[in-house]
Design a protein around this motif. Structure first.
Motif, PDB file in Angstrom:
ATOM      1  N   ASN A   1      -7.924   2.764   5.723  1.00 26.29           N
ATOM      2  CA  ASN A   1      -6.470   2.629   5.695  1.00 26.29           C
ATOM      3  C   ASN A   1      -5.979   1.242   5.286  1.00 26.29           C
ATOM      4  O   ASN A   1      -4.783   0.971   5.334  1.00 26.29           O
ATOM      5  CB  ASN A   1      -5.876   2.998   7.058  1.00 26.29           C
ATOM      6  CG  ASN A   1      -6.496   2.177   8.186  1.00 26.29           C
ATOM      7  OD1 ASN A   1      -7.220   1.218   7.934  1.00 26.29           O
ATOM      8  ND2 ASN A   1      -6.227   2.565   9.420  1.00 26.29           N
ATOM      9  N   GLY A   2      -6.899   0.370   4.899  1.00 27.30           N
ATOM     10  CA  GLY A   2      -6.513  -0.962   4.433  1.00 27.30           C
ATOM     11  C   GLY A   2      -6.073  -1.915   5.518  1.00 27.30           C
ATOM     12  O   GLY A   2      -5.600  -3.014   5.235  1.00 27.30           O
ATOM     13  N   LEU A   3      -6.241  -1.530   6.796  1.00 29.70           N
ATOM     14  CA  LEU A   3      -5.839  -2.394   7.911  1.00 29.70           C
ATOM     15  C   LEU A   3      -7.002  -3.289   8.305  1.00 29.70           C
ATOM     16  O   LEU A   3      -7.971  -2.838   8.912  1.00 29.70           O
ATOM     17  CB  LEU A   3      -5.395  -1.550   9.118  1.00 29.70           C
ATOM     18  CG  LEU A   3      -4.094  -0.752   8.941  1.00 29.70           C
ATOM     19  CD1 LEU A   3      -3.839   0.118  10.164  1.00 29.70           C
ATOM     20  CD2 LEU A   3      -2.913  -1.684   8.691  1.00 29.70           C
ATOM     21  N   ALA A   4      -6.883  -4.565   7.969  1.00 33.58           N
ATOM     22  CA  ALA A   4      -7.924  -5.530   8.331  1.00 33.58           C
ATOM     23  C   ALA A   4      -7.543  -6.292   9.590  1.00 33.58           C
ATOM     24  O   ALA A   4      -8.403  -6.758  10.336  1.00 33.58           O
ATOM     25  CB  ALA A   4      -8.153  -6.513   7.189  1.00 33.58           C
ATOM     26  N   VAL A   5      -6.233  -6.431   9.822  1.00 32.76           N
ATOM     27  CA  VAL A   5      -5.728  -7.152  10.998  1.00 32.76           C
ATOM     28  C   VAL A   5      -4.830  -6.205  11.791  1.00 32.76           C
ATOM     29  O   VAL A   5      -3.860  -5.659  11.251  1.00 32.76           O
ATOM     30  CB  VAL A   5      -4.927  -8.402  10.570  1.00 32.76           C
ATOM     31  CG1 VAL A   5      -4.449  -9.167  11.801  1.00 32.76           C
ATOM     32  CG2 VAL A   5      -5.774  -9.300   9.688  1.00 32.76           C
TER      33      VAL A   5
ATOM     34  N   ASP B   1       0.830  -1.215   0.000  1.00 32.10           N
ATOM     35  CA  ASP B   1       0.000   0.000   0.000  1.00 32.10           C
ATOM     36  C   ASP B   1       0.856   1.254   0.000  1.00 32.10           C
ATOM     37  O   ASP B   1       0.543   2.236  -0.681  1.00 32.10           O
ATOM     38  CB  ASP B   1      -0.929   0.014   1.229  1.00 32.10           C
ATOM     39  CG  ASP B   1      -2.049  -1.013   1.120  1.00 32.10           C
ATOM     40  OD1 ASP B   1      -2.283  -1.511   0.000  1.00 32.10           O
ATOM     41  OD2 ASP B   1      -2.688  -1.309   2.148  1.00 32.10           O
ATOM     42  N   LYS B   2       1.956   1.220   0.768  1.00 30.43           N
ATOM     43  CA  LYS B   2       2.840   2.394   0.839  1.00 30.43           C
ATOM     44  C   LYS B   2       3.477   2.670  -0.528  1.00 30.43           C
ATOM     45  O   LYS B   2       3.631   3.828  -0.929  1.00 30.43           O
ATOM     46  CB  LYS B   2       3.927   2.165   1.890  1.00 30.43           C
ATOM     47  CG  LYS B   2       3.421   2.275   3.321  1.00 30.43           C
ATOM     48  CD  LYS B   2       4.545   2.044   4.327  1.00 30.43           C
ATOM     49  CE  LYS B   2       4.013   2.129   5.745  1.00 30.43           C
ATOM     50  NZ  LYS B   2       5.072   1.847   6.759  1.00 30.43           N
ATOM     51  N   ILE B   3       3.850   1.585  -1.226  1.00 32.19           N
ATOM     52  CA  ILE B   3       4.430   1.747  -2.569  1.00 32.19           C
ATOM     53  C   ILE B   3       3.418   2.404  -3.498  1.00 32.19           C
ATOM     54  O   ILE B   3       3.744   3.318  -4.264  1.00 32.19           O
ATOM     55  CB  ILE B   3       4.874   0.377  -3.127  1.00 32.19           C
ATOM     56  CG1 ILE B   3       6.091  -0.133  -2.357  1.00 32.19           C
ATOM     57  CG2 ILE B   3       5.198   0.484  -4.626  1.00 32.19           C
ATOM     58  CD1 ILE B   3       6.523  -1.538  -2.732  1.00 32.19           C
ATOM     59  N   LEU B   4       2.161   1.940  -3.439  1.00 33.89           N
ATOM     60  CA  LEU B   4       1.107   2.497  -4.297  1.00 33.89           C
ATOM     61  C   LEU B   4       0.782   3.943  -3.909  1.00 33.89           C
ATOM     62  O   LEU B   4       0.472   4.765  -4.773  1.00 33.89           O
ATOM     63  CB  LEU B   4      -0.151   1.632  -4.211  1.00 33.89           C
ATOM     64  CG  LEU B   4      -0.007   0.199  -4.736  1.00 33.89           C
ATOM     65  CD1 LEU B   4      -1.307  -0.572  -4.554  1.00 33.89           C
ATOM     66  CD2 LEU B   4       0.407   0.199  -6.206  1.00 33.89           C
ATOM     67  N   GLN B   5       0.866   4.253  -2.621  1.00 37.74           N
ATOM     68  CA  GLN B   5       0.588   5.621  -2.157  1.00 37.74           C
ATOM     69  C   GLN B   5       1.607   6.603  -2.713  1.00 37.74           C
ATOM     70  O   GLN B   5       1.278   7.744  -3.042  1.00 37.74           O
ATOM     71  CB  GLN B   5       0.586   5.665  -0.628  1.00 37.74           C
ATOM     72  CG  GLN B   5      -0.662   5.072   0.005  1.00 37.74           C
ATOM     73  CD  GLN B   5      -0.544   4.925   1.510  1.00 37.74           C
ATOM     74  OE1 GLN B   5       0.426   5.383   2.116  1.00 37.74           O
ATOM     75  NE2 GLN B   5      -1.523   4.279   2.130  1.00 37.74           N
ATOM     76  N   ILE B   6       2.861   6.140  -2.809  1.00 36.32           N
ATOM     77  CA  ILE B   6       3.919   7.010  -3.350  1.00 36.32           C
ATOM     78  C   ILE B   6       3.605   7.392  -4.798  1.00 36.32           C
ATOM     79  O   ILE B   6       3.854   8.512  -5.236  1.00 36.32           O
ATOM     80  CB  ILE B   6       5.295   6.309  -3.254  1.00 36.32           C
ATOM     81  CG1 ILE B   6       5.702   6.182  -1.785  1.00 36.32           C
ATOM     82  CG2 ILE B   6       6.352   7.064  -4.042  1.00 36.32           C
ATOM     83  CD1 ILE B   6       6.936   5.334  -1.556  1.00 36.32           C
ATOM     84  N   ARG B   7       3.013   6.444  -5.522  1.00 33.09           N
ATOM     85  CA  ARG B   7       2.649   6.713  -6.923  1.00 33.09           C
ATOM     86  C   ARG B   7       1.458   7.663  -7.026  1.00 33.09           C
ATOM     87  O   ARG B   7       1.218   8.257  -8.076  1.00 33.09           O
ATOM     88  CB  ARG B   7       2.329   5.394  -7.634  1.00 33.09           C
ATOM     89  CG  ARG B   7       3.539   4.488  -7.755  1.00 33.09           C
ATOM     90  CD  ARG B   7       3.186   3.135  -8.304  1.00 33.09           C
ATOM     91  NE  ARG B   7       4.312   2.203  -8.200  1.00 33.09           N
ATOM     92  CZ  ARG B   7       4.236   0.919  -8.433  1.00 33.09           C
ATOM     93  NH1 ARG B   7       3.078   0.380  -8.793  1.00 33.09           N
ATOM     94  NH2 ARG B   7       5.297   0.145  -8.298  1.00 33.09           N
TER      95      ARG B   7
END
Length: 244
Positions: free
Chosen positions: A192-196, A23-29
Motif C-alpha cells: 500500500n506504499g505506507l512506509a511511515v 498515490d491516490k491520484i495515480l490510483q484514479i488513473r
C-alpha cells in the motif's frame, strides 16, 4: 536530541502524507498510463517492422534492376557472338562461340528466374506491410482514445499533483539521506506504499499487528526511530485514545 528525532519523525510523516495523496491520484488513473505506454511500444514495433520491410523491398528492387541489366548485357553478348559466328574459319571456332551463346542464354534464364522470385517476395512483403499498417492504424486509434481519457484525468488533477510534488520536494530537504533511502526502500516493498505509520488501537497502522504497551511508550516518547517488528514500517507516533 529528543527534538531532533521528533522532527525527523514529523518530517517522515509529512512526506508519507504527501506520497499517499499522490498515490491516490495515480490510483484514479488506474492502468491507463501503462496501457498508453504498452500501445506506444506496440506502435513503435510496427513502425520498425514496416521500415524494415521497406528496406528489404528496396534491396530486392535493386537486385531486380541489376538482373535486368545482366539480361541486357547477355543479349548484347549474344548478338556479338552471333555476328562472330558468321565469320568463323572452322567448326571448332563455331562450336566455341555456340557454347558462349548458350552460356549467355542460360544467364538470361537464371536472371529471369531470380527476377520472378524477387517480384514474388516483394508482393508478399507488400501484403505484410499492408497488414501491419492496418494493425498500426487500429492501435493508433486505440492510443488516441486512451490518450484522450488519460489527458482528461491528468488535467483534472494536474494542479493538485504539481503542488504536492513541490511540497514533497521541499519535505525531502528536511530528511537526511540515510532515512530517505530507507523510507523509499520500504515504500517499494510494501503493497500500500505506507512506509511511515502510526500506532492505532494498539496496532501497527500498516500491518495491524499488536504493538506492546512498552513499545508504544517508546514510540510516543520519540527518543529513537522505531520500526514494526512484523512488517518493518517506521512507527512514527501513537494515536491518542479517545475517552468515551
Amino acid at each position: 536530541m529528543e527534538s531532533t528525532v521528533a522532527s525527523k519523525l514529523d518530517a517522515l510523516l509529512r512526506l508519507q502524507s504527501l506520497d499517499s495523496q499522490l498515490d491516490k491520484i495515480l490510483q484514479i488513473r488506474g492502468d491507463l498510463p501503462e496501457e498508453v505506454r504498452d500501445l506506444e511500444d506496440e506502435i513503435a514495433g510496427y513502425q520498425v517492422r514496416v521500415s524494415k520491410f521497406d528496406e528489404e523491398i528496396a534491396e530486392l528492387q535493386q537486385q531486380i534492376a541489376n538482373r535486368k541489366q545482366g539480361i541486357k548485357d547477355a543479349e548484347k553478348l549474344i548478338k556479338k557472338y552471333e555476328e562472330q559466328q558468321e565469320n568463323v574459319r572452322n567448326n571448332r571456332e563455331f562450336d566455341a562461340i555456340t557454347k558462349e551463346i548458350e552460356l549467355q542464354k542460360l544467364e538470361i534464364q537464371i536472371n529471369e528466374k531470380k527476377i520472378r522470385e524477387a517480384n514474388f517476395q516483394i508482393e508478399q512483403k507488400n501484403q505484410e506491410i499492408q497488414e501491419t499498417r492496418n494493425r498500426l492504424e487500429e492501435r493508433q486509434k486505440d492510443l488516441n482514445t486512451k490518450n484522450a481519457e488519460l489527458q482528461v484525468m491528468v488535467s483534472e488533477s494536474e494542479e493538485d499533483e504539481r503542488k504536492l510534488n513541490e511540497e514533497k520536494e521541499e519535505a525531502q530537504k528536511h530528511i537526511e539521506e540515510r532515512l530517505l533511502f530507507a523510507y523509499n526502500r520500504i515504500r517499494k516493498n510494501v503493497r500500500n506504499g505506507l512506509a511511515v505509520v502510526t500506532v492505532k488501537r494498539d496496532a501497527c497502522g500498516g500491518c495491524f499487528n499488536t504493538v506492546p504497551p512498552q513499545r508504544q511508550s517508546d514510540i510516543a516518547a520519540k527518543k529513537k526511530i522505531t520500526v514494526c517488528e512484523h512488517c518493518g514500517r517506521i512507527l512514527a507516533d501513537v494515536e491518542q485514545k479517545t475517552i468515551a
